[in-house]
Design an enzyme around this catalytic site. Structure first.
Site: not given
Length: 726
Positions: A22, A25, A422, A622, A626
């Protein structure tokens, strides 16, 4: 005496933990780990069954700390170890099912007998005979865990169940004496408590298994063995023994064992599980292969380039792990409540029993109401509310080729108000071609292009690639002697080629170096109006060439922007391109605001200014230029086909450059946070209402245990809605 300050390097340990039943724990393990002075940070995910620890202690020391609490730690560093854990989960789930089936088979007749309240001594003995194997057989783990925790001065839901079932069982024992035939029996309550809890835990484990299915599918992609070519002889080896540089044979219908490069052969490879791309990809000599993908119709010989923890698949699994192990700010309230819940419930149960006894109620009634309080107050649903939703959300994303590096990106993604894109390689295809060009150098075309292509050899920029392709197409060789190559991100490149000074880039780059480009102003204006990017080349300080480079918008760009607008998210395109070219592309895809001629520093400045204005900003890019903006954004999204540095910097990776996944990632973030809020509302509301009802004597222990099981299962099932398409 002050505790000595630990010394040594900071180490990270990730492990799976077996035996957690649970949320309390997880809270207990986490709290115990944090009490150790060597531990800097620890996080335990009950739903995933994992733990991450940072501190000045190695993994063996972490294992020892976990074992001392009565739980079983297991390594999860390699995909092979992860496969073992997957198989282990299946075994434990089957054991949970068998345990419940045994308990249910004995409890059903016991409940029938209990309802009849028999005074017959033989039937009372039968109740005892049926209840004992349920409580101390099927329910033995509850008592073992409660005892182990008590020895470590801890308590969790197992403690509550052991107290509830044990008290009902022990109270019933005097009723077995021939002289106490009127004594009320609670054998059926003790057994039903165990049976209902076991049912709840089995259903919970089954549902949690579905929530973690995506990462399990990823783990199972890597085959266990590979065919190694050793001096031309085929040898089947364990995949863990492969080393970089090994030659491997992959036949049609087999999975690629590790990352590599095709040495010989032709085939098509299904990469859909890792990329979300349904169309198989053609592979020939020199092409890259991703471990775990399916080879379809031709034999391939590959050279291993990355193995073990360094493969794309292992990296993705770690990324999903880290996201699922993340503790979101929204979870802090649930953690604080869970940490004090069990002792609080025991206190309320004691007060309930005392209150009923003081009110003149019989001991049997007071005990029943106290047991009901213990059972109804389940912290499991509270502890499962956030991690199961994160597991399902990251799993749903992974299935779609969206890999979320950290769970916090899910929460932040739900609040995004502005997306900055971009242009080249993000909004556009990233495959630009030279549409028009002018030679203004006095050199013949091949000579000029040979110099330009040589200077661009050191650049991986899309525009550089377009110039090299033009040179290749016209038969110009890029093989001249080059020196002093330099790159100015967002501007251009410079180099010495066979003693000549070459500069290639935008107008700003030319101006900075004193090159006059006014002679091609008319051509520049025409190119910009048509959405083409102007690039200039200068030799020894004089304009030598003008290139107009065209790059088409991605097919899904306009729909992605429209979907973001429907979500109420505004969009900006930030690009190093000219104003005219940028506005042309922005108009085609529906982006209203454009930041043209944006250097990496300007993109970073734009992100920060938007954040200062109160916007929650996502950046989609990408390239290397960037990376600063991706890191500064509240949520950074890297196009997966982009550079490694962009992917490493981002919070979310959109594999194979499918731009539509940017909108999908933010949509999944919103749905995940909505599910988390629903789960927390249900879990907190359930306990707020249920405890007073049980204390007031309106629930018997059997109904309380059934309701407790139902609350946990409902939270997990609600989270599984995230796995649906849409």
């Amino acid at each position: 005496m002050a505790e000595p300050v630990p010394d040594g390097p900071l180490q990270h340990s990730s492990l799976a933990i077996e035996g957690m039943t649970c949320a309390s724990c997880a809270a207990l393990i986490e709290l115990s780990l944090k009490r150790d002075s060597r531990v800097k940070n620890a996080g335990v995910n009950f739903a995933a069954g994992t733990c991450a620890v940072d501190g000045q202690l190695d993994r063996d020391a972490v294992f020892a700390l976990v074992q001392r609490l009565g739980y079983t730690p297991r390594p999860m560093d390699t995909l092979a170890q992860r496969r073992f854990l997957v198989e282990r989960e299946k075994v434990l789930r089957e054991e949970a099912k068998q345990r419940f089936m045994t308990a249910a088979a004995l409890t059903a007749p016991l409940m029938v007998l209990g309802m009849g309240m028999p005074h017959s001594y033989g039937l009372r003995l039968l109740q005892f005979a049926l209840a004992t194997p349920v409580v101390f057989g099927a329910g033995r783990p509850f008592f073992e865990k409660a005892l182990k925790l008590a020895q470590n001065r801890g308590a969790n839901m197992d403690t509550l169940i052991a107290l509830g079932a044990g008290a009902a069982y022990l109270y019933s024992l005097p009723g077995l004496l021939p002289s106490r035939r009127t004594h009320f029996l609670y054998f059926e309550a003790a057994a039903s408590i165990v049976a209902f809890v076991l049912l709840g835990r089995y259903l919970e484990e089954k549902a949690k298994g579905k929530a973690g299915e995506a990462i399990r599918q990823l783990i199972e992609l890597q085959p266990a063995t590979a065919t190694l070519l050793r001096d031309g002889v085929e040898v089947v080896v364990d995949v863990e023994s492969i080393e970089p540089g090994d030659l491997l044979l992959v036949r049609p219908g087999e999975r690629i064992p590790t990352d590599g490069e095709v040495v010989s052969g032709n085939s098509v490879v299904d990469e859909s599980m890792l990329t979300g791309e349904s169309i198989p990809v053609s592979k020939a000599a020199g092409d890259k292969l991703i471990g775990g993908c399916m080879n379809q119709n031709g034999a391939l010989t590959l050279k291993a380039t990355a193995v073990g923890r360094d493969t794309v698949l292992a990296h993705i699994v770690r990324m999903v792990d880290e996201a699922q192990n993340a503790k979101l700010p929204v979870q802090k309230l649930a953690d604080r409540i869970s940490a004090v819940f069990v002792p609080g419930v025991i206190g309320i149960a004691g007060a309930t029993a005392g209150g009923w006894l003081l009110g003149g109620a019989p001991l049997t009634h007071a005990l029943a109401h106290a047991i009901a309080v213990v059972l109804i107050a389940c912290p499991c649903s509270l502890g499962l509310a956030t991690p199961t939703a994160i597991m399902a959300g990251t799993g749903a994303s992974a299935r779609r080729g969206i890999f979320i590096r950290n769970g916090a990106a899910l929460e932040t993604g739900a609040k995004v108000t502005m997306v900055v894109f971009d242009k080249t390689g993000t909004i556009t295809e990233g495959r630009p071609v030279v549409a028009d060009w002018q030679n203004r150098s006095g050199l013949d075309d091949r000579e000029l292009l040979s110099l330009v292509a040589t200077a661009e050899n050191g650049s991986e920029h899309y525009l550089a690639r377009a110039l090299r392709e033009l040179a290749h197409m016209l038969g110009a060789q890029a093989n001249r002697a080059i020196a002093d190559f330099r790159v100015e991100p967002g501007h251009g490149v410079g180099a010495q080629v066979e003693g000549r000074t070459l500069l290639i880039g935008n107008r700003e780059w030319m101006s900075e170096n004193g090159v006059n480009v006014s002679a091609v102003d008319e051509a520049v204006d025409e190119a910009g109006a048509a959405g083409k990017t102007p690039v200039f080349a200068a030799i020894d300080g004089q304009l030598a060439a003008f290139f107009a480079i065209a790059d088409q918008p991605r097919a899904d760009a306009a729909e992605t922007v429209a979907r973001l607008h429907r979500l109420g998210i505004r969009t900006i395109m930030a690009t190093g391109d000219t104003e005219a070219a940028a506005r042309h592309v922005a108009g085609l895809v529906g982006i209203d605001r454009v930041e043209a001629r944006a250097t990496p520093a300007r993109k970073l400045e734009l992100i920060r200014s938007l954040q200062a204005a109160g916007e929650v900003v996502a950046m989609v890019g990408d390239g290397i230029n960037d990376a600063p903006a991706l890191a500064a954004a509240d949520v950074g999204m890297a196009i997966g086909g982009g550079t490694d540095v962009a992917v490493e910097t981002a919070d979310i990776t959109l594999v194979k450059g499918d731009l539509g996944k940017a909108a999908e990632a933010l949509s999944i973030s919103r749905r995940t946070m909505r599910i988390i809020r629903e789960n927390l509302f249900w879990a907190l509301g359930y306990n707020t209402i249920a405890i007073p009802v049980a204390a007031a004597g309106r629930l018997n222990p059997m109904i309380a245990s059934a309701a407790m099981a139902a609350s946990s299962v409902s939270v997990v099932v609600n989270s599984l809605r995230l796995l649906r398409k849409g």
